[in-house]
Scaffold this active site. Sequence first.
Site, short mmCIF file in Angstrom:
data_model
loop_
_atom_site.label_atom_id
_atom_site.label_comp_id
_atom_site.label_asym_id
_atom_site.label_seq_id
_atom_site.Cartn_x
_atom_site.Cartn_y
_atom_site.Cartn_z
N HIS A 1 8.69 -5.74 -0.65
CA HIS A 1 7.25 -6.07 -0.83
C HIS A 1 6.97 -7.20 -1.84
O HIS A 1 6.33 -6.99 -2.87
CB HIS A 1 6.43 -4.82 -1.18
CG HIS A 1 7.03 -3.87 -2.17
ND1 HIS A 1 7.58 -4.26 -3.37
CD2 HIS A 1 7.17 -2.52 -2.13
CE1 HIS A 1 8.01 -3.20 -4.02
NE2 HIS A 1 7.77 -2.14 -3.29
N ASN B 1 1.31 -0.75 -5.03
CA ASN B 1 2.29 -1.27 -5.98
C ASN B 1 3.41 -1.97 -5.22
O ASN B 1 4.14 -1.30 -4.49
CB ASN B 1 2.86 -0.13 -6.82
CG ASN B 1 3.69 -0.63 -7.99
OD1 ASN B 1 3.72 -1.81 -8.27
ND2 ASN B 1 4.35 0.30 -8.68
N PHE C 1 -0.50 5.03 -6.48
CA PHE C 1 -0.33 3.77 -5.78
C PHE C 1 0.06 4.03 -4.33
O PHE C 1 0.77 4.97 -4.02
CB PHE C 1 0.79 2.96 -6.44
CG PHE C 1 0.49 2.43 -7.81
CD1 PHE C 1 -0.26 1.28 -7.97
CD2 PHE C 1 0.98 3.07 -8.94
CE1 PHE C 1 -0.53 0.77 -9.25
CE2 PHE C 1 0.74 2.58 -10.21
CZ PHE C 1 -0.03 1.42 -10.36
N GLY C 2 -0.39 3.15 -3.43
CA GLY C 2 0.12 3.20 -2.06
C GLY C 2 -0.95 3.33 -1.01
O GLY C 2 -1.97 4.00 -1.21
N ASP D 1 5.61 -0.79 4.06
CA ASP D 1 5.51 0.04 2.85
C ASP D 1 4.52 1.17 3.08
O ASP D 1 3.68 1.47 2.22
CB ASP D 1 5.13 -0.79 1.64
CG ASP D 1 5.30 -0.03 0.32
OD1 ASP D 1 5.90 1.06 0.33
OD2 ASP D 1 4.83 -0.53 -0.72
#
Length: 422
Positions: free
Chosen positions: A228, A274, A319-320, A301
């Site tokens: 990423h 992130n 995060f995510g 991701d």
Amino acid sequence: MQLIKNAKILENNHLVTRDVLIDGKKIVEVSEHNHSEFDTIDAKGAFLSSGLVDVHVHFREPGFDYKETIATGSQAAARGGFTTVIAMPNLNPVPDTAERIAAQIKLNETNGMVHVKQYGAISADLTASKVSNIAEMAAAGAVAFSNDGKGVQTADTMLQAMLAAAQVDKPLAAHLEDDSLLHGGVMNDGEQSKKLKIPGITGLAESSQLARDLVLAKATGVHYHVAHISTKESVTLVRIAKLQGVNVTAEVSPHHVLLSDTDIKGDNALFKMNPPLRSQADRQAVLAGLLDGTIDMIATDHAPHGTAEKNKAFREAPFGITGIETSFQLLYTHLVRSGVMTLETLLQRMISAPITTFKLDAPTGVAVGATADLALFDLDHQETISVADFESKGKNTPFIGWQVYGKTRATWVDGKLVYQSF
């Protein structure tokens, strides 16, 4: 046998109409007209491709089943047109030994609707300084190694991991994050973070660790893969490293191609990931890197979370974001239909490059003899992204309400129809 009639496929970079005959797990005929009477699906002019490949997903099982399971994650993958994925090791227990890798692979194979390959952890619990036994995990079936979710903080740990991965000729995928530079940040450090009064994360947390790792990668000869990638400095570093002969590849997530921190208008944790959404200059740099081949591939991701978690304030939420169900549609709509990228290039970044880079046993085209891992996309169908349609447990995406083309009509894995929407 199964017959897919009236499908558009790419031949010599041109869309042509073909009938595709499947016998068992294989494609046995690709012809202009097949008049046989088999189980037939009429593609009605939709685009048939070999299945998409995602080298970066989080399926959360075991340990975090309330966020996602292998069954729901792989069903979401099938809905997105993916037939092969590689799952990250931030699980509980972490697959950081040969025994745990073997158990995880068995679980993936038992519960997966698509091919679910497995990363092994670089070190115990993703945080230990001592490197796990990479040779034993590779022998047990790990296709690559990563501590994704955690940056490797010490140079010696990364050096030892690279030496071990190079010995077994497996990729080492790095989540780049220098903890000493985070300072409690939760979004990109820039004008928008200051405007929103949300603490920022400097891009140096990524690029400085990448610079370290590229020097180590050159010394060890390891296949080093950047997970990423998100900053313009990181793209430049990878571009220079490739020119110097470093065995480095890189991936970018759709959200870093399509969004920047200026899209965060308020305290909305659906935009929290992130690495964070970076500046518009960073977004333009990663897009340029994707177009010129500095960035080799696209990886989602896919990171599902519980709804209650993501409903928290930006500072407190995890995060995510999810991505595997929307990635092809978003990229086809905003890159291909807009003329930024050709369909051929998009498929190369989402199929051929991941397969070649990670040495996966998966098809790269619709051809006689190829495994029938296939996805059928309706390139002319427009719809609105809605969480009501998701197969994933995770509903956490900032792309809700976006208008997109390229709906997945059907997905086959080893010749078996695992998803359809007609």
